[in-house]
Motif scaffolding. Structure first.
Motif, short mmCIF file in Angstrom:
data_model
loop_
_atom_site.label_atom_id
_atom_site.label_comp_id
_atom_site.label_asym_id
_atom_site.label_seq_id
_atom_site.Cartn_x
_atom_site.Cartn_y
_atom_site.Cartn_z
N ILE A 35 0.87 -1.18 0.00
CA ILE A 35 0.00 0.00 0.00
C ILE A 35 0.90 1.23 0.00
N ASP A 36 0.68 2.11 -0.94
CA ASP A 36 1.40 3.38 -0.95
C ASP A 36 0.81 4.25 0.16
N GLY A 37 1.61 4.49 1.21
CA GLY A 37 1.10 5.23 2.35
C GLY A 37 0.68 6.64 2.02
N VAL A 38 1.26 7.21 0.97
CA VAL A 38 0.94 8.58 0.58
C VAL A 38 -0.37 8.64 -0.20
N SER A 39 -0.49 7.80 -1.23
CA SER A 39 -1.67 7.87 -2.11
C SER A 39 -2.75 6.87 -1.76
N GLY A 40 -2.37 5.80 -1.05
CA GLY A 40 -3.33 4.74 -0.75
C GLY A 40 -3.45 3.69 -1.83
N ALA A 41 -2.70 3.82 -2.92
CA ALA A 41 -2.76 2.85 -4.02
C ALA A 41 -2.33 1.46 -3.54
N ILE A 42 -3.04 0.45 -4.02
CA ILE A 42 -2.82 -0.93 -3.58
C ILE A 42 -2.20 -1.76 -4.70
N THR A 43 -1.24 -2.60 -4.34
CA THR A 43 -0.67 -3.60 -5.25
C THR A 43 -0.92 -4.97 -4.64
N THR A 44 -1.56 -5.86 -5.38
CA THR A 44 -1.81 -7.20 -4.88
C THR A 44 -0.59 -8.08 -5.12
N TYR A 45 -0.59 -9.26 -4.49
CA TYR A 45 0.50 -10.20 -4.72
C TYR A 45 0.54 -10.63 -6.18
N ARG A 46 -0.62 -10.82 -6.79
CA ARG A 46 -0.66 -11.21 -8.21
C ARG A 46 -0.01 -10.12 -9.08
N GLN A 47 -0.36 -8.87 -8.81
CA GLN A 47 0.20 -7.76 -9.58
C GLN A 47 1.71 -7.62 -9.35
N LEU A 48 2.13 -7.77 -8.10
CA LEU A 48 3.55 -7.63 -7.78
C LEU A 48 4.38 -8.69 -8.49
N ILE A 49 3.94 -9.93 -8.42
CA ILE A 49 4.68 -11.02 -9.06
C ILE A 49 4.76 -10.80 -10.57
N ALA A 50 3.65 -10.36 -11.17
CA ALA A 50 3.64 -10.10 -12.62
C ALA A 50 4.61 -8.97 -12.97
N GLN A 51 4.62 -7.92 -12.17
CA GLN A 51 5.52 -6.79 -12.42
C GLN A 51 6.99 -7.21 -12.28
N ILE A 52 7.28 -8.02 -11.28
CA ILE A 52 8.65 -8.50 -11.08
C ILE A 52 9.10 -9.29 -12.31
#
Length: 524
Positions: A35-52
């Motif tokens: 979670i981006d503490g500034v904006s509140g934007a969320i990244t899921t585990y599925r999204q993170l793994i795909a981005q990596i």
């Protein structure tokens, strides 16, 4: 020698990527990872793994892989997880750089690490670009995450849609990261940590630090530092928690993020504990979600820990380690309230320790009570491979039997609880007596008019070393040197009295929270 009271655990023989993300359960893939503490934007585990995977593919297409070192100059933002683990996924080595470094310091680290790529953000680009130019980097080897003319950006690289490469290396020997020591005791050195080192330490933390599935962990400690990198970026994600990122520490913003995002695990360094215990702003925010405050990077006094625990109605723990041990070697378990909070707790699984007296002999754990102090040595699977291109420094730090000489002075109790007394090189010798700065700093912080303090050895008119206190006064309070010295004298032995006092606006500290005593010595 003292062995961990925990049974040994198996260290998987895989890459850090496989260890962290290879077995995410299907029902956790769409859970929140970041979670981006500034904006509140969320990244899921599925999204993170795909981005990596996509970032690793883009790097591999540019021949970044095994043998390549990539510099990372970036604050705590969710994208840090993508680029850091994308580098490792591609088989390359990451050298993380302090975001506060000057261009010369950045260039020096890039040169020492042998880096040929640099990843940064536009606010840091002027220093990064100057450093890259000094190293002869082309603009296309400087990736600017949020975009800049002439430089690759993260969205563009992810948008190429390339698959992650198949890489082959030995996790026990292949370098995952090259963090650099703080430089408080000498020239910074590249610490060679392998995939196995990182996996070992995350596995060891799992037996002691009880972050779990669904917890929300505040990530204000910098990911470029080994504490934030292992305990937050790697450990919290392995435990399937959600990391709430903050790019820098500001007390008001820190408290807002805690209140808004309901973080229940808060990892800090002692300077933040001082603010949480003493600053009036804390009372203006809802901190009821906090269950555990865990401190590391420098000694936390027991009285200060108790003040934080009482004010926030939470459990306060602390641990111990260093960059050269990936970093954690000791921790106070959450469910052991009887352990003294001024201690660093117990050895992690698979870890051994020795205490050496000044004459080089071993100090045994006592049958009862607490041992005499001695330099603490550590042996375990989290201990570094050595210093990059510094066999001399490696030999000084790491002996032939695998014992790492920490330079820290500790005691151990009969039940295996360790307390760090101070740094060997920071002990003050007053008329032949050893005086530990950390002890005096703890006493100083008990004074209600003192916001922060540090102690060093200074020379008096007779040329003798004496304890000197640097003191930051609470806003609106009044305090003079005599009152400071009288307060300390009432709580310590005669030889430990503070003999000199200097008032200062702020105590200089590293990004990890360590007091920069060399800066104070330059003033003294």
């Amino acid at each position: 020698m003292v062995r961990s009271s925990y049974p040994d655990i198996e260290i998987p023989d895989v890459s850090i990527h496989e260890f962290l993300f290879g077995d995410v359960a299907e029902d956790r893939l769409d859970a929140t990872a970041l979670i981006d503490g500034v904006s509140g934007a969320i990244t899921t585990y599925r999204q993170l793994i795909a981005q990596i995977d996509l970032f690793a593919g883009a790097l591999a297409a540019r021949e970044v892989g095994v043998g390549t070192v990539v510099g990372v100059l970036c604050p705590n933002i969710p994208a840090f997880a993508t680029i850091f683990h994308g580098i490792l996924r591609a088989g390359a080595t990451a050298t993380t750089i302090n975001s506060l470094y000057t261009s010369d310091e950045i260039a020096n680290q890039l040169a020492d690490a042998g880096a040929t790529w640099l990843i940064t953000m536009s606010p840091l680009l002027p220093g990064a670009k100057a450093a890259a130019a000094a190293r002869g980097f082309d603009d296309d080897h400087v990736i600017v995450l949020d975009g800049a003319d002439g430089h690759p950006s993260l969205p563009a690289l992810l948008g190429e849609g390339r698959s992650a490469p198949d890489v082959d290396f030995d996790p026990a020997t292949h370098l995952a990261i090259l963090p650099y020591s703080s430089g408080t005791t000498g020239r910074p050195k590249g610490v060679m940590l392998t995939h196995r080192n990182l996996i070992a330490n995350v596995s060891q933390c799992r037996t002691t630090i009880s972050v779990g599935d669904g917890d929300r962990v505040l990530a204000v400690l910098p990911f470029f530092h080994i504490y934030g990198m292992t305990v937050l970026l790697n450990f919290a994600l392995r435990q399937r928690a959600a990391l709430v990122t903050m790019p820098k520490f500001d007390l008001g913003e820190f408290l807002r993020v805690v209140q808004e995002h309901r973080t229940n695990w808060v990892f800090i360094a002692p300077p933040i504990a001082v603010a949480l215990a003493k600053h009036p702003l804390v009372d203006q925010f809802d901190t009821s979600a906090i269950r555990v405050v865990f401190s590391g990077a420098a000694p936390l006094d027991g009285t200060l820990a108790a003040s934080v625990a009482e004010r926030l109605d939470c459990v306060v723990c602390q641990g111990y380690g260093m960059t050269e041990t990936s970093p954690v070697t000791h921790a106070i378990p959450y469910d052991r309230p009887e352990i003294d909070r001024s201690s660093v707790g117990m050895l992690l699984a698979n870890t051994e320790a020795r205490l050496l007296a000044e004459d080089g002999s071993d100090i045994d754990a006592p049958a009862d009570g607490v041992s005499a102090p001695g330099e603490i040595l550590i042996r375990g699977p989290q201990v570094m491979k050595g210093y990059l291109n510094r066999p001399d420094a490696t030999a000084e730090m790491l002996d032939a039997d695998g014992w790492l000489h920490t330079g820290d002075v500790a005691t151990v109790s009969h039940d295996g609880v360790f307390r760090i007394v101070d740094r060997l090189k920071e002990l003050i010798k007053y008329k032949g007596y050893q005086v530990a700065p950390a002890v005096l700093e703890a006493v100083l912080l008990e004074h209600p008019a003192i916001a922060d303090a540090a102690v060093i050895g200074a020379v008096d008119d007779d040329g003798q070393e004496v304890p000197k206190a640097f003191v930051v006064v609470q806003q609106g309070a009044e305090l003079d040197a005599d009152a400071v010295m009288a307060h300390v004298a009432a709580h310590v032995a005669p030889h430990e009295k503070v003999r000199q006092v200097e008032f200062i606006d702020a105590i200089p500290k590293s990004a990890s929270g360590k007091i920069l005593r060399k800066d104070l010595r330059a003033r003294a």
